[in-house]
Design an enzyme around this catalytic site. Sequence first.
Site, mmCIF file in Angstrom:
data_model
loop_
_atom_site.group_PDB
_atom_site.id
_atom_site.type_symbol
_atom_site.label_atom_id
_atom_site.label_comp_id
_atom_site.label_asym_id
_atom_site.label_seq_id
_atom_site.Cartn_x
_atom_site.Cartn_y
_atom_site.Cartn_z
ATOM 1 C CB SER A 67 -0.962 -0.050 1.197
ATOM 2 O OG SER A 67 -2.015 0.857 1.044
ATOM 3 C CD GLU B 154 -5.649 -4.002 -4.349
ATOM 4 O OE1 GLU B 154 -5.460 -3.000 -3.643
ATOM 5 O OE2 GLU B 154 -4.835 -4.926 -4.454
ATOM 6 C CG HIS C 296 -5.426 -2.588 -0.093
ATOM 7 N ND1 HIS C 296 -4.704 -2.170 -1.185
ATOM 8 C CD2 HIS C 296 -4.967 -1.872 0.967
ATOM 9 C CE1 HIS C 296 -3.841 -1.235 -0.799
ATOM 10 N NE2 HIS C 296 -3.974 -1.056 0.495
#
Length: 299
Positions: A149, A244, A274
Amino acid sequence: MPISAEAGYLEALYRDWTDRMAADPQMSIAMLRSLFDEWHQPTLEPEGVTYRSGAVAGVEGIWALPVDADASKVIMYTHGGGFSVGSAASHRKLAGHLAKALNTTAFVVDYRRAPEHPFPAQIEDAAAVYRALLDQGFASRNVLTAGDSAGGNLAISVVLRLRDDGVPLPGAVIAFSPWLDMEHTGDTLVSNAATDGLVSREILEGMSAMFLGESGKPNDPLANPLYADYSGFPRLYVTAGSVETLLDNATRLADRAAAAGVDVTLSVVDGMQHVFPFLAGRAPEADAEIARISDWFRR
């Protein structure tokens, strides 16, 4: 193809967080950090890995040390959490699984977080750790940067920063569901809004505002690597889940890097959320992805 029952654990956790944040729209950053430190829960403890708290270049973190790992190789792991939440503690097990699969050690970096420390503090900390690892005797080719991320962004942007500074670059880069687009322009931000259990435009807008602060620019290549020049970049592995919202951050990155001649591997796994490798040890999809990364690394 249906996902495994075990893979549903991550979406359930994400939707619980989403409900709790919706119920408290003014949730403090301290409470958000406490919430996101539950991120370790989907990951089962990797067998044969020990941990040690430490500091590199004055930056605290956690070492993941698989038994009999090649101590000459190290992953510098930058955790996700929108540059403002998440920690080495929430990500140590994920880093441990990755290090064990790659037969390396890992250092999970507790970089300074926004909003107290906006861009580029996070990159400065990661770059300092990387330089210190080289000073400790690690050959640059034996260092990997990896992250998920926002930490996937940092695993990429720190290499861009090091390249600009003339520092020898790591041998490889691994990005799990990287969040790169600080302008929130991706098509899957809309098309996957209903299927992503956690990441929404609203969350991204709030976290990017904290990250960029008053002086950061959303099109700065070090904040938004979708604008970067990838000439001379190390070989790159990018993975994401098909449902996602940040999927097209991964696909756009892969396209941009490949156009610059980078050796890129893109893996998009059906039905996954995710940073689905958080399911390591629990769900077969995550274990299979980490095995693919191990095969890629040994190639």
